[in-house]
Motif scaffolding. Structure first.
Motif, PDB file in Angstrom:
ATOM      1  N   MET A   1       0.859  -1.172   0.000  1.00  0.00           N
ATOM      2  CA  MET A   1       0.000   0.000   0.000  1.00  0.00           C
ATOM      3  C   MET A   1       0.904   1.234   0.000  1.00  0.00           C
ATOM      4  O   MET A   1       1.844   1.311   0.784  1.00  0.00           O
ATOM      5  N   PRO A   2       0.625   2.212  -0.867  1.00  0.00           N
ATOM      6  CA  PRO A   2       1.464   3.416  -0.941  1.00  0.00           C
ATOM      7  C   PRO A   2       1.411   4.243   0.349  1.00  0.00           C
ATOM      8  O   PRO A   2       0.423   4.248   1.065  1.00  0.00           O
ATOM      9  N   ARG A   3       2.490   4.942   0.563  1.00  0.00           N
ATOM     10  CA  ARG A   3       2.579   5.836   1.716  1.00  0.00           C
ATOM     11  C   ARG A   3       2.404   7.268   1.221  1.00  0.00           C
ATOM     12  O   ARG A   3       3.105   7.699   0.300  1.00  0.00           O
ATOM     13  N   TYR A   4       1.461   7.992   1.817  1.00  0.00           N
ATOM     14  CA  TYR A   4       1.176   9.370   1.434  1.00  0.00           C
ATOM     15  C   TYR A   4       1.628  10.320   2.526  1.00  0.00           C
ATOM     16  O   TYR A   4       1.374  10.097   3.702  1.00  0.00           O
ATOM     17  N   ILE A   5       2.290  11.376   2.108  1.00  0.00           N
ATOM     18  CA  ILE A   5       2.807  12.398   3.013  1.00  0.00           C
ATOM     19  C   ILE A   5       1.921  13.626   2.867  1.00  0.00           C
ATOM     20  O   ILE A   5       1.623  14.070   1.753  1.00  0.00           O
ATOM     21  N   PHE A   6       1.506  14.179   4.001  1.00  0.00           N
ATOM     22  CA  PHE A   6       0.633  15.351   4.015  1.00  0.00           C
ATOM     23  C   PHE A   6       1.410  16.534   4.584  1.00  0.00           C
ATOM     24  O   PHE A   6       1.809  16.525   5.750  1.00  0.00           O
ATOM     25  N   ASN A   7       1.651  17.533   3.737  1.00  0.00           N
ATOM     26  CA  ASN A   7       2.285  18.783   4.156  1.00  0.00           C
ATOM     27  C   ASN A   7       1.169  19.807   4.313  1.00  0.00           C
ATOM     28  O   ASN A   7       0.356  19.979   3.410  1.00  0.00           O
ATOM     29  N   ALA A   8       1.130  20.476   5.456  1.00  0.00           N
ATOM     30  CA  ALA A   8       0.039  21.414   5.723  1.00  0.00           C
ATOM     31  C   ALA A   8       0.584  22.834   5.856  1.00  0.00           C
ATOM     32  O   ALA A   8       1.675  23.037   6.390  1.00  0.00           O
ATOM     33  N   SER A   9      -0.194  23.811   5.376  1.00  0.00           N
ATOM     34  CA  SER A   9       0.222  25.206   5.532  1.00  0.00           C
ATOM     35  C   SER A   9      -0.995  26.114   5.652  1.00  0.00           C
ATOM     36  O   SER A   9      -2.076  25.808   5.160  1.00  0.00           O
ATOM     37  N   SER A  10      -0.750  27.257   6.314  1.00  0.00           N
ATOM     38  CA  SER A  10      -1.826  28.238   6.493  1.00  0.00           C
ATOM     39  C   SER A  10      -1.395  29.618   6.032  1.00  0.00           C
ATOM     40  O   SER A  10      -1.913  30.608   6.489  1.00  0.00           O
ATOM     41  N   GLY A  11      -0.452  29.711   5.181  1.00  0.00           N
ATOM     42  CA  GLY A  11       0.042  31.020   4.765  1.00  0.00           C
ATOM     43  C   GLY A  11       1.351  31.344   5.458  1.00  0.00           C
ATOM     44  O   GLY A  11       2.375  31.468   4.829  1.00  0.00           O
ATOM     45  N   CYS A  13       2.258  29.550   8.536  1.00  0.00           N
ATOM     46  CA  CYS A  13       2.698  28.320   9.207  1.00  0.00           C
ATOM     47  C   CYS A  13       2.781  27.193   8.177  1.00  0.00           C
ATOM     48  O   CYS A  13       1.838  26.969   7.434  1.00  0.00           O
ATOM     49  N   PHE A  14       3.913  26.511   8.146  1.00  0.00           N
ATOM     50  CA  PHE A  14       4.094  25.387   7.232  1.00  0.00           C
ATOM     51  C   PHE A  14       4.597  24.197   8.032  1.00  0.00           C
ATOM     52  O   PHE A  14       5.549  24.325   8.803  1.00  0.00           O
ATOM     53  N   ALA A  15       3.945  23.061   7.878  1.00  0.00           N
ATOM     54  CA  ALA A  15       4.340  21.848   8.588  1.00  0.00           C
ATOM     55  C   ALA A  15       4.633  20.751   7.568  1.00  0.00           C
ATOM     56  O   ALA A  15       3.721  20.054   7.112  1.00  0.00           O
ATOM     57  N   PRO A  16       5.903  20.610   7.175  1.00  0.00           N
ATOM     58  CA  PRO A  16       6.246  19.525   6.244  1.00  0.00           C
ATOM     59  C   PRO A  16       6.068  18.178   6.950  1.00  0.00           C
ATOM     60  O   PRO A  16       6.351  18.054   8.140  1.00  0.00           O
ATOM     61  N   GLU A  17       5.567  17.223   6.205  1.00  0.00           N
ATOM     62  CA  GLU A  17       5.340  15.874   6.736  1.00  0.00           C
ATOM     63  C   GLU A  17       4.518  15.925   8.027  1.00  0.00           C
ATOM     64  O   GLU A  17       4.818  15.244   9.004  1.00  0.00           O
ATOM     65  N   PHE A  18       3.471  16.752   8.025  1.00  0.00           N
ATOM     66  CA  PHE A  18       2.616  16.889   9.201  1.00  0.00           C
ATOM     67  C   PHE A  18       2.026  15.543   9.607  1.00  0.00           C
ATOM     68  O   PHE A  18       1.955  15.211  10.785  1.00  0.00           O
ATOM     69  N   GLU A  19       1.602  14.756   8.623  1.00  0.00           N
ATOM     70  CA  GLU A  19       1.139  13.397   8.874  1.00  0.00           C
ATOM     71  C   GLU A  19       1.561  12.525   7.703  1.00  0.00           C
ATOM     72  O   GLU A  19       1.697  12.996   6.577  1.00  0.00           O
ATOM     73  N   ILE A  20       1.754  11.243   7.990  1.00  0.00           N
ATOM     74  CA  ILE A  20       2.113  10.257   6.970  1.00  0.00           C
ATOM     75  C   ILE A  20       1.222   9.037   7.189  1.00  0.00           C
ATOM     76  O   ILE A  20       1.112   8.538   8.305  1.00  0.00           O
ATOM     77  N   HIS A  21       0.563   8.578   6.096  1.00  0.00           N
ATOM     78  CA  HIS A  21      -0.366   7.443   6.208  1.00  0.00           C
ATOM     79  C   HIS A  21      -0.179   6.490   5.041  1.00  0.00           C
ATOM     80  O   HIS A  21       0.095   6.921   3.916  1.00  0.00           O
ATOM     81  N   HIS A  22      -0.373   5.220   5.298  1.00  0.00           N
ATOM     82  CA  HIS A  22      -0.445   4.201   4.246  1.00  0.00           C
ATOM     83  C   HIS A  22      -1.905   4.136   3.807  1.00  0.00           C
ATOM     84  O   HIS A  22      -2.787   3.835   4.617  1.00  0.00           O
ATOM     85  N   LEU A  23      -2.153   4.441   2.540  1.00  0.00           N
ATOM     86  CA  LEU A  23      -3.520   4.476   2.012  1.00  0.00           C
ATOM     87  C   LEU A  23      -3.549   3.780   0.657  1.00  0.00           C
ATOM     88  O   LEU A  23      -2.529   3.751  -0.051  1.00  0.00           O
ATOM     89  N   PRO A  24      -4.704   3.271   0.254  1.00  0.00           N
ATOM     90  CA  PRO A  24      -4.760   2.507  -0.994  1.00  0.00           C
ATOM     91  C   PRO A  24      -4.584   3.328  -2.275  1.00  0.00           C
ATOM     92  O   PRO A  24      -4.058   2.825  -3.270  1.00  0.00           O
TER      93      PRO A  24
END
Length: 74
Positions: A1-11, A13-24
């Motif tokens: 199952m692929p691993r997806y990396i979620f980078n979050a930002s609000s203008g 504030c930037f959070a690289p690799e804020f969450e990482i999940h294995h999703l189909p």
């Protein structure tokens, strides 16, 4: 199952690799991005919680990429 990396930002504030999940697949990752955005928003200072957020979704091999932009409130 692929691993997806979620980078979050609000203008400002930037959070690289804020969450990482294995999703189909990328579509499932897009749905998960809404939950990631709510989680990220909870960590923001109160005065920034009404700003739009962006969540970048990156499959770890770089094969898939998407950006989800959410306007407050979400």
């Amino acid at each position: 199952m692929p691993r997806y990396i979620f980078n979050a930002s609000s203008g400002i504030c930037f959070a690289p690799e804020f969450e990482i999940h294995h999703l189909p697949d990328l579509e499932t990752a897009r749905h998960e991005a809404h939950r990631v955005a709510r989680h990220f928003r909870a960590y923001l200072p109160r005065n920034l919680r009404q700003e739009a957020l962006s969540v970048e979704i990156v499959e770890e091999t770089g094969q898939e990429f998407a950006i989800l932009r959410l306007e407050a409130p979400f």
